[in-house]
Structures are given as structure tokens and as C-alpha cells.
Design an enzyme around this catalytic site. Sequence first.
Site, short mmCIF file in Angstrom:
data_model
loop_
_atom_site.label_atom_id
_atom_site.label_comp_id
_atom_site.label_asym_id
_atom_site.label_seq_id
_atom_site.Cartn_x
_atom_site.Cartn_y
_atom_site.Cartn_z
N MET A 34 0.86 -1.19 0.00
CA MET A 34 0.00 0.00 0.00
C MET A 34 0.89 1.23 0.00
SD MET A 34 -3.14 -0.88 2.58
CE MET A 34 -2.18 -1.70 3.83
N CYS A 117 -2.94 -2.08 -9.32
CA CYS A 117 -3.25 -0.82 -8.66
C CYS A 117 -3.90 0.14 -9.65
CB CYS A 117 -1.95 -0.21 -8.13
SG CYS A 117 -2.25 1.25 -7.18
N LYS A 156 1.06 -9.07 -9.01
CA LYS A 156 -0.21 -8.73 -8.35
C LYS A 156 -1.15 -8.19 -9.41
CE LYS A 156 -2.11 -6.26 -4.40
NZ LYS A 156 -2.70 -5.02 -4.93
N ASN A 217 -7.07 -11.67 -2.26
CA ASN A 217 -7.03 -10.32 -1.68
C ASN A 217 -8.34 -9.58 -1.96
OD1 ASN A 217 -5.80 -7.24 -2.86
ND2 ASN A 217 -5.80 -7.76 -0.69
N GLY A 218 -8.75 -8.79 -0.99
CA GLY A 218 -9.90 -7.91 -1.15
C GLY A 218 -10.91 -8.07 -0.04
N GLY A 241 -4.89 -5.82 3.18
CA GLY A 241 -4.49 -4.43 2.99
C GLY A 241 -5.08 -3.54 4.06
N ARG A 242 -6.22 -2.93 3.74
CA ARG A 242 -6.75 -1.88 4.61
C ARG A 242 -7.05 -2.36 6.03
NH1 ARG A 242 -11.30 -0.55 0.50
NH2 ARG A 242 -10.91 -2.78 0.23
C1 LIG Z 1 -3.71 3.37 0.46
C2 LIG Z 1 -3.56 2.23 -0.50
C3 LIG Z 1 -2.43 2.14 -1.28
C4 LIG Z 1 -2.27 1.08 -2.19
N1 LIG Z 1 -1.12 0.97 -2.89
C5 LIG Z 1 -0.90 -0.12 -3.67
C6 LIG Z 1 0.36 -0.32 -4.31
O1 LIG Z 1 1.29 0.47 -4.18
N2 LIG Z 1 0.49 -1.43 -5.08
C7 LIG Z 1 -0.51 -2.35 -5.26
O2 LIG Z 1 -0.35 -3.33 -5.96
N3 LIG Z 1 -1.71 -2.18 -4.64
C8 LIG Z 1 -1.91 -1.11 -3.84
N4 LIG Z 1 -3.10 -0.99 -3.17
C9 LIG Z 1 -4.10 -2.06 -3.26
C10 LIG Z 1 -3.92 -3.07 -2.11
O3 LIG Z 1 -2.70 -3.73 -2.20
C11 LIG Z 1 -5.06 -4.11 -2.08
O4 LIG Z 1 -5.02 -4.83 -3.28
C12 LIG Z 1 -6.43 -3.48 -1.93
O5 LIG Z 1 -6.45 -2.49 -0.91
C13 LIG Z 1 -7.49 -4.54 -1.60
O6 LIG Z 1 -7.18 -5.21 -0.41
P1 LIG Z 1 -7.91 -4.86 1.00
O7 LIG Z 1 -9.39 -4.94 0.76
O8 LIG Z 1 -7.41 -5.90 1.94
O9 LIG Z 1 -7.50 -3.47 1.34
C14 LIG Z 1 -3.29 0.08 -2.30
C15 LIG Z 1 -4.43 0.20 -1.51
C16 LIG Z 1 -4.57 1.24 -0.61
C17 LIG Z 1 -5.82 1.30 0.25
#
Ligand SMILES: Cc1cc2nc3c(=O)[nH]c(=O)nc-3n(C[C@H](O)[C@H](O)[C@H](O)COP(=O)(O)O)c2cc1C
Length: 345
Positions: A34, A117, A156, A217-218, A241-242
Site C-alpha cells: 500500500m 493498482c 499482483k 485479496n480484497g 491491505g486496509r
Molecule cells: C492506500 C492504498 C495504497 C495502495 N497501494 C498499492 C500499491 O502500491 N500497489 C498495489 O499493488 N496495490 C496497492 N493498493 C491495493 C492493495 O494492495 C489491495 O489490493 C487493496 O487495498 C485490496 O485489499 P484490502 O481490501 O485488503 O484493502 C493500495 C491500496 C490502498 C488502500
Amino acid sequence: MRPDLREGKLPTELPSNFAIGPYTITAPVILAPMAGVTDRPFRRLCRELGAGLVVSEMVTSDTSLWNSRKSRMRLDHAGETGPISVQIAGGDPEMMAEAARANVERGAQIIDINMGCPAKKVCKKAAGSALLRDEKLVADILEAVVRSVPVPVTLKIRTGWCPDSRNGVTVAKMAEDLGISALAVHGRTRACGYHGQAEFDTIAEIASAVKIPVFANGDITGAEKARKVLDYTGATAVMIGRAAQGRPWIFREIAHYLATGEQLPEPSLEEVRDILSTHLSELHRFYGEVMGVRIARKHVGWYVKTLADSEDFRKTFNRLDSAEAQHASVREWFERRITRGAKAA
Ligand SMILES: Cc1cc2nc3c(=O)[nH]c(=O)nc-3n(C[C@H](O)[C@H](O)[C@H](O)COP(=O)(O)O)c2cc1C
């Protein structure tokens, strides 16, 4: 037949160790990359609190930009527990290959390619999840990066470009054929942004179509959901992630539940205070006081968000501008709550 996600299931046996190239990952729960969140202090904390693997914030494949302070901080892995996984983002195969090589020289032990992303800044340059629309370019990037480094390369992705074009299975098979060592899949298309619920059907299709480890993931917010998603998708591990923001202990909770079927108790206020204080110190040390104090605000906000009556504390905390004042404020706030709790008991 797959178990119903909504029904839940009793824990079943899962081989929880798995390999990414020469590395054994001992807990099937991974910190998602993230940007602006998974910096070195946060990655270390998550690792200490049970994450089997942590992935850095993405770094641009344009190495001419690596001299900025932001990039330098992102490229710093000193003292981290391996394997050190570094994510790169970009849309040009040769630049991606060069970025991979340069990261390995700086200590990366796994290279992760970002095709998941949707951030505009990245997508405008046709990078991140925008690449999923162009399968030939995807193949060229994967091939170039895998060829350029002696370390495992992971990928990813999202489930596709848009709901009408979920090409996740095609991309996953291509990735496996081209030597990708593991695949993380966010259960949304690029067009879906963060709307709606993540879907796990495509992740299940991907997991059954390839032999390499797949990370689901998600929207995984806790141990029971992690268990259900693993059962439903057949994925090797979950990626969080979050839900880890302000709750880095989520990794030990999930790892413990997956291993034993038992829920760990929530951490005590004393433990949350101690984890947060350590996190603060690490942020101040890593970024220096001025930047560290600023970055600490959002993390502290996440930690206390779920605790009652934290709004006033947050407002006050956000006005503090020294490391010492931040530490004192956290100590006092928690002391008051701990004493109140002890009196009520
Ligand atoms: C603040 C933030 C920054 C993120 N930055 C990236 C990143 O740099 N590279 C990436 O592949 N995904 C990034 N993501 C996506 C997360 O890796 C993840 O796939 C997404 O948040 C879904 O997972 P979650 O529901 O567990 O948050 C980001 C997500 C958030 C919320």
C-alpha cells in the site's frame, strides 16, 4: 462443490507453509503493498506480529526518479527480516527489467510486479492494472523481468480490466508459463475501483487453473473471513491491505485461527499502547522528526478509530508537532482509558 462463503465452515486442514522460489513462507497471511502505508516501520511491525510476508510500497520503474527523498525511503530495507519483497510499477518491459535488477542490487529478494493498482498516476502511464487490457504487453513485461533477475518474481493483478473482460485466468496462466513464482489477486476489476464487494469466484477459477501459490485479496477483515475465503477459493494464502491499518496484530489473529480454529483475544489496551508507541518511535527514527510526526498522524488515527471517544484525542494529536509531544499524548490518553477500565471492573 465450494463451501458457501456466507455460511462459513469449520476450520479444515491446510498446509500453511508454502514456498516462493527458495523461500519458505510459514504463515499464509501476507501484508498487501500500500503506497503511503507499507513503509519500512509498518512492514517490520506486521512481520513481528505474524505476517508471513510483507510487500513494500510500489517504486516506479523509472530509475531516474529514484533520487527523490520519497523513492529513497521506499528503497530502504535496512534491518528487515527477509524475504524482502519489493514491488515495481511501470509499463515498459526494459525499464521494468532494469528496475528489478537495481532493486536486487539494493537487497530485494523477491520482485513483485504491480498490475493491480488503479491509481491514476500510474495508470496514465499505462502501468498497474491498466496493463491487463494489453496481454501482449503483460507477457513482454513478465518475460523481461523474470529474465533479468536471479530472484523469484511475483505478480499482483486484479481479476481483469472491467467486469465484461475478466481475463484474470488467462493472465494467471501466462504468468505461470513465463516463470512467475506466485500471484496475488485482488477480487475486483480495474473498472470496479474499490466499489462493491470483492468477488472470489474469479480468484477460485485462477487458483484451480495454476499450480503456483495464489494469494486471495480484497475486503478480508478478520480471521473468520480469511478462513472462508481460503476454503472458497482454494488459494494458498490471504493478502490483507486496509484491515491492517491501525491493526497490525490482525496477522497473528488470522495465522492463529487458520492454524488452530481458535480466535485469539483482542489485544489489551496496554498492548495497543505499547505497539503504537513502538510504531511512533520507528516512524520518527525512519523519517526524521518533521516528516515522522506528520506521517504518524494518519497511523494514530487508524489505531484509535475503533476505540470509543477518540475524536477529540485525534484532533488534539493532529496539532502536535514534536515527537515527544506525540509520545506523551498517546501515553496519557491510554493511561486514562486503562485507569477508567480498571475502576469500572
Ligand atoms: C492506500 C492504498 C495504497 C495502495 N497501494 C498499492 C500499491 O502500491 N500497489 C498495489 O499493488 N496495490 C496497492 N493498493 C491495493 C492493495 O494492495 C489491495 O489490493 C487493496 O487495498 C485490496 O485489499 P484490502 O481490501 O485488503 O484493502 C493500495 C491500496 C490502498 C488502500
